[in-house]
Design an enzyme around this catalytic site. Structure first.
Site, PDB file in Angstrom:
ATOM      1  N   ASP A  46       0.840  -1.202   0.000  1.00  0.00           N
ATOM      2  CA  ASP A  46       0.000   0.000   0.000  1.00  0.00           C
ATOM      3  C   ASP A  46       0.878   1.256   0.000  1.00  0.00           C
ATOM      4  O   ASP A  46       0.371   2.372  -0.072  1.00  0.00           O
ATOM      5  CB  ASP A  46      -1.020  -0.013   1.155  1.00  0.00           C
ATOM      6  CG  ASP A  46      -0.364  -0.073   2.524  1.00  0.00           C
ATOM      7  OD1 ASP A  46       0.875  -0.166   2.608  1.00  0.00           O
ATOM      8  OD2 ASP A  46      -1.109  -0.026   3.537  1.00  0.00           O
ATOM      9  N   SER A  47       2.218   1.064   0.016  1.00  0.00           N
ATOM     10  CA  SER A  47       3.148   2.169  -0.213  1.00  0.00           C
ATOM     11  C   SER A  47       2.929   2.736  -1.614  1.00  0.00           C
ATOM     12  O   SER A  47       3.448   3.810  -1.941  1.00  0.00           O
ATOM     13  CB  SER A  47       4.593   1.705  -0.044  1.00  0.00           C
ATOM     14  OG  SER A  47       4.826   0.527  -0.776  1.00  0.00           O
ATOM     15  N   ASP A  85      -1.282  -6.185  -0.841  1.00  0.00           N
ATOM     16  CA  ASP A  85      -1.461  -5.556   0.473  1.00  0.00           C
ATOM     17  C   ASP A  85      -2.910  -5.103   0.644  1.00  0.00           C
ATOM     18  O   ASP A  85      -3.424  -4.347  -0.202  1.00  0.00           O
ATOM     19  CB  ASP A  85      -0.543  -4.326   0.524  1.00  0.00           C
ATOM     20  CG  ASP A  85       0.087  -4.120   1.890  1.00  0.00           C
ATOM     21  OD1 ASP A  85      -0.223  -4.881   2.820  1.00  0.00           O
ATOM     22  OD2 ASP A  85       0.904  -3.187   1.998  1.00  0.00           O
ATOM     23  N   GLU A 184       8.779  -4.728  10.515  1.00  0.00           N
ATOM     24  CA  GLU A 184       9.241  -3.420  10.043  1.00  0.00           C
ATOM     25  C   GLU A 184       9.742  -2.574  11.210  1.00  0.00           C
ATOM     26  O   GLU A 184       9.025  -2.392  12.207  1.00  0.00           O
ATOM     27  CB  GLU A 184       8.104  -2.695   9.294  1.00  0.00           C
ATOM     28  CG  GLU A 184       8.534  -1.316   8.776  1.00  0.00           C
ATOM     29  CD  GLU A 184       7.578  -0.702   7.760  1.00  0.00           C
ATOM     30  OE1 GLU A 184       6.585  -1.365   7.375  1.00  0.00           O
ATOM     31  OE2 GLU A 184       7.824   0.441   7.355  1.00  0.00           O
TER      32      GLU A 184
HETATM   33  O1  KIV Z   1       3.500  -1.204   1.646  1.00  0.00           O
HETATM   34  C1  KIV Z   1       4.672  -1.591   1.689  1.00  0.00           C
HETATM   35  O2  KIV Z   1       5.508  -1.287   0.827  1.00  0.00           O
HETATM   36  C2  KIV Z   1       5.050  -2.432   2.817  1.00  0.00           C
HETATM   37  C3  KIV Z   1       6.500  -2.731   2.987  1.00  0.00           C
HETATM   38  C4  KIV Z   1       7.172  -1.565   3.582  1.00  0.00           C
HETATM   39  C5  KIV Z   1       6.719  -3.965   3.776  1.00  0.00           C
HETATM   40  O3  KIV Z   1       4.220  -2.843   3.580  1.00  0.00           O
END
Ligand code: KIV
Length: 277
Positions: A46-47, A85, A184
């Site tokens: 979700d980044s 995600d 994390e």
């Molecule tokens: O959303 C993302 O990129 C993540 C990573 C930082 C593990 O959850």
């Protein structure tokens, strides 16, 4: 499909002590690059909200936006396992919604697993998703969807009670059936202890070298982002610098009419041309 990384591959890698590699990707061409490099798992994180959509947190991204990007990534991932995600509020309201949204990822995108953030409080949700036949990756430590509750993006589990809670949350997520756990921003010794006490693999980001695998946001490790990155990021290349130089050169050449040159252009016969004047 042969040689596709599965949950069995990931479990086996832990039992054989083979480090697991994971990177994020959000579109077809990046996924193809990551897959061709032999990375084991691709996380459509979700980044996406930050690095692709320009939001300043992960909270605004929606299920529809995630599905759109996960579909593109799946088309580029022949070998790597694709993990989708679950975005903020797609699984917290009820188990029913969590199941529906996890199911959407598998049905509409061909992703093989979903990831969700949280500990004991979401263990029953993890169990329900796993019981529906959907592999789950847990996520503990710094959980960006709870940024307001955590009071910022900080290392987690530094004092005794926070560390004990993290250990207990990790066990709860394992017991609920997750096949893998992202840690994390957790102190290295705590991540080591958790890794040694679980039978499922841990994938670290800012959690030191003792995790069973590592994950980074691809924009951070390729230096695609002009912003300063967190301490745990290693920039393997500064692509932003190269891209900036290329774009400026393009502007200069178009302005000076040196691009396109004859090697980029198409000709036609003089005879035909004469008839056009
Ligand atoms: O959303 C993302 O990129 C993540 C990573 C930082 C593990 O959850």
């Amino acid at each position: 499909m042969s040689g596709k990384v599965t949950t069995a591959t990931i479990r086996q890698m832990k039992s054989e002590g083979k480090p697991i590699t994971m990177l994020t990707a959000y579109d077809y061409s990046m996924a193809k690059l990551v897959d061709d490099a032999g990375i084991d798992m691709i996380l459509v994180g979700d980044s996406l909200a930050n690095v692709m959509l320009g939001y300043d947190s992960t909270l605004p991204v929606t299920m529809d936006e995630m599905v759109h990007h996960v579909k593109a990534v799946c088309r580029g991932a022949d070998r790597a396992m694709v993990v989708a995600d679950l975005p903020f509020m797609s699984y917290q309201v009820s188990k029913k919604e969590a199941l529906r949204n996890s199911g959407r990822f598998l049905k509409e995108t061909t992703a093989q697993a979903v990831k969700l953030e949280g500990g004991r409080e979401i263990a029953e949700t993890v169990r329900a998703i796993v019981n529906a036949g959907i592999p789950v990756v847990g996520h503990l430590g710094l959980t960006p969807q709870s940024v307001h509750q955590m009071g910022g993006y900080k290392v987690q589990g530094k004092d005794e009670s926070a560390a004990k809670k993290l250990i207990s949350d990790a066990r709860a997520i394992e017991e609920a059936g997750a096949f893998c756990l992202v840690l994390e921003c957790v102190p290295t010794p705590l991540a080591k202890l958790i890794t040694e006490s679980l039978s499922i693999p841990t994938i670290g980001i800012g959690a030191g070298p003792h995790c069973d695998g590592q994950v980074l946001v691809i924009h951070d490790m390729l230096g695609l982002y002009p912003r300063s990155s967190p301490k745990f990021v290693k920039k393997y290349v500064n692509l932003h610098e190269h891209m900036d130089a290329a774009l400026k050169q393009y502007k200069e050449e178009v302005t000076a009419r040196t691009f396109p040159g004859p090697e980029h252009s198409f000709g036609m016969s003089e005879e035909v041309l004469k008839k056009l004047y």
